[in-house]
Write a protein that holds these residues in place. Structure first.
Motif, mmCIF file in Angstrom:
data_model
loop_
_atom_site.group_PDB
_atom_site.id
_atom_site.type_symbol
_atom_site.label_atom_id
_atom_site.label_comp_id
_atom_site.label_asym_id
_atom_site.label_seq_id
_atom_site.Cartn_x
_atom_site.Cartn_y
_atom_site.Cartn_z
ATOM 1 N N GLY A 148 0.804 -1.220 0.000
ATOM 2 C CA GLY A 148 0.000 0.000 0.000
ATOM 3 C C GLY A 148 0.834 1.265 0.000
ATOM 4 O O GLY A 148 1.974 1.295 -0.446
ATOM 5 N N TRP A 149 0.241 2.320 0.551
ATOM 6 C CA TRP A 149 0.889 3.629 0.523
ATOM 7 C C TRP A 149 2.178 3.660 1.334
ATOM 8 O O TRP A 149 3.105 4.399 1.009
ATOM 9 C CB TRP A 149 -0.066 4.705 1.022
ATOM 10 N N ILE A 150 2.277 2.818 2.375
ATOM 11 C CA ILE A 150 3.490 2.803 3.200
ATOM 12 C C ILE A 150 4.697 2.371 2.376
ATOM 13 O O ILE A 150 5.815 2.815 2.621
ATOM 14 C CB ILE A 150 3.317 1.910 4.460
ATOM 15 N N LEU A 151 4.464 1.549 1.377
ATOM 16 C CA LEU A 151 5.551 1.100 0.507
ATOM 17 C C LEU A 151 6.213 2.292 -0.183
ATOM 18 O O LEU A 151 7.439 2.382 -0.248
ATOM 19 C CB LEU A 151 5.007 0.106 -0.529
ATOM 20 N N TRP A 152 5.406 3.230 -0.658
ATOM 21 C CA TRP A 152 5.950 4.408 -1.360
ATOM 22 C C TRP A 152 6.655 5.356 -0.397
ATOM 23 O O TRP A 152 7.659 5.983 -0.753
ATOM 24 C CB TRP A 152 4.851 5.119 -2.135
ATOM 25 N N VAL A 153 6.183 5.432 0.814
ATOM 26 C CA VAL A 153 6.870 6.241 1.831
ATOM 27 C C VAL A 153 8.233 5.621 2.128
ATOM 28 O O VAL A 153 9.238 6.335 2.256
ATOM 29 C CB VAL A 153 6.017 6.345 3.116
ATOM 30 N N LEU A 154 8.272 4.299 2.206
ATOM 31 C CA LEU A 154 9.535 3.610 2.472
ATOM 32 C C LEU A 154 10.519 3.765 1.309
ATOM 33 O O LEU A 154 11.728 3.917 1.530
ATOM 34 C CB LEU A 154 9.289 2.132 2.770
ATOM 35 N N VAL A 155 10.007 3.742 0.086
ATOM 36 C CA VAL A 155 10.874 3.962 -1.079
ATOM 37 C C VAL A 155 11.486 5.356 -1.015
ATOM 38 O O VAL A 155 12.682 5.534 -1.269
ATOM 39 C CB VAL A 155 10.099 3.739 -2.400
ATOM 40 N N ALA A 156 10.696 6.351 -0.659
ATOM 41 C CA ALA A 156 11.221 7.712 -0.501
ATOM 42 C C ALA A 156 12.278 7.749 0.611
ATOM 43 O O ALA A 156 13.324 8.405 0.465
ATOM 44 C CB ALA A 156 10.092 8.690 -0.195
ATOM 45 N N GLY A 157 12.031 7.043 1.699
ATOM 46 C CA GLY A 157 13.014 6.957 2.777
ATOM 47 C C GLY A 157 14.296 6.271 2.328
ATOM 48 O O GLY A 157 15.398 6.694 2.699
ATOM 49 N N THR A 158 14.148 5.229 1.515
ATOM 50 C CA THR A 158 15.318 4.533 0.976
ATOM 51 C C THR A 158 16.168 5.487 0.147
ATOM 52 O O THR A 158 17.399 5.522 0.285
ATOM 53 C CB THR A 158 14.886 3.328 0.111
ATOM 54 N N LEU A 159 15.515 6.258 -0.709
ATOM 55 C CA LEU A 159 16.249 7.223 -1.540
ATOM 56 C C LEU A 159 16.960 8.266 -0.690
ATOM 57 O O LEU A 159 18.111 8.633 -0.958
ATOM 58 C CB LEU A 159 15.316 7.895 -2.540
ATOM 59 N N ALA A 160 16.300 8.733 0.364
ATOM 60 C CA ALA A 160 16.912 9.722 1.261
ATOM 61 C C ALA A 160 18.132 9.130 1.971
ATOM 62 O O ALA A 160 19.190 9.772 2.042
ATOM 63 C CB ALA A 160 15.890 10.220 2.278
ATOM 64 N N VAL A 161 18.008 7.914 2.485
ATOM 65 C CA VAL A 161 19.126 7.261 3.169
ATOM 66 C C VAL A 161 20.277 7.050 2.188
ATOM 67 O O VAL A 161 21.441 7.328 2.503
ATOM 68 C CB VAL A 161 18.691 5.919 3.807
ATOM 69 N N PHE A 162 19.958 6.595 0.988
ATOM 70 C CA PHE A 162 20.999 6.384 -0.029
ATOM 71 C C PHE A 162 21.751 7.675 -0.313
ATOM 72 O O PHE A 162 22.983 7.715 -0.273
ATOM 73 C CB PHE A 162 20.391 5.842 -1.330
ATOM 74 N N VAL A 163 21.027 8.743 -0.604
ATOM 75 C CA VAL A 163 21.663 10.017 -0.954
ATOM 76 C C VAL A 163 22.510 10.533 0.206
ATOM 77 O O VAL A 163 23.655 10.962 0.014
ATOM 78 C CB VAL A 163 20.599 11.059 -1.383
ATOM 79 N N LEU A 164 21.969 10.502 1.423
ATOM 80 C CA LEU A 164 22.712 11.003 2.578
ATOM 81 C C LEU A 164 24.005 10.213 2.812
ATOM 82 O O LEU A 164 25.075 10.810 2.994
ATOM 83 C CB LEU A 164 21.835 10.982 3.829
#
Length: 156
Positions: A37-53
């Motif tokens: 569901g929607w939590i999956l997309w929030v987690l993907v955004a979090g993954t991208l943030a962690v990766f970039v940082l």
């Protein structure tokens, strides 16, 4: 014993970091399988943030420091484990031990493991690829993945 030519140490570092990053990312991706569901997309955004940082603020600088240190070795053959310095091994042990302890304790939820481990693992893998690229750019023999015309242009 266990010595490699010093110029190959960047390649060793790249392989080790790439494998470690892939393993950490697989743990995270496996945790993603429990989300929907929607939590999956929030987690993907979090993954991208962690990766970039981690990629920009931690691993890019670290790869540069370790590559410079490795290139500074004057001996022809170096122990294979010298791709890290003592501080690097301590940091690695603390991060691995802390990560295993957190997962085993159940303190962190599965959704946290999903986004954090995936982002961190991908950043580690890119750091490994960066070590390997530095090796192939400085290697006397051209990279087997590059076209021969590139290798000829580089020799000019």
């Amino acid at each position: 014993m266990l010595k490699v030519s010093t110029d190959k140490l960047l390649l060793v570092a790249g392989i080790v970091w790439l494998v470690a990053g892939a393993n950490v990312a697989i743990i995270g991706i496996t945790a993603y399988l429990h989300e929907a569901g929607w939590i999956l997309w929030v987690l993907v955004a979090g993954t991208l943030a962690v990766f970039v940082l981690f990629h920009i603020f931690v691993f890019t600088k670290m790869v540069g420091r370790h590559a410079q240190r490795i290139r500074g070795y004057e001996e022809d053959r170096t122990h294979v484990l010298k791709f890290f310095d003592k501080k690097g091994y301590v940091v690695m042990a603390v991060m691995m031990g802390g990560g295993m302890a957190l997962r085993a304790s159940g303190i962190v939820p599965e959704w946290f493991v999903a986004f954090f481990y995936t982002g961190l693992g991908l950043a580690l893998a890119v750091a490994g690829a960066s070590f390997m690229l530095r090796y192939f750019r400085s290697a006397k023999a051209p990279c087997p993945a590059l076209p021969k015309t590139y290798a000829r242009r580089k020799d000019r």
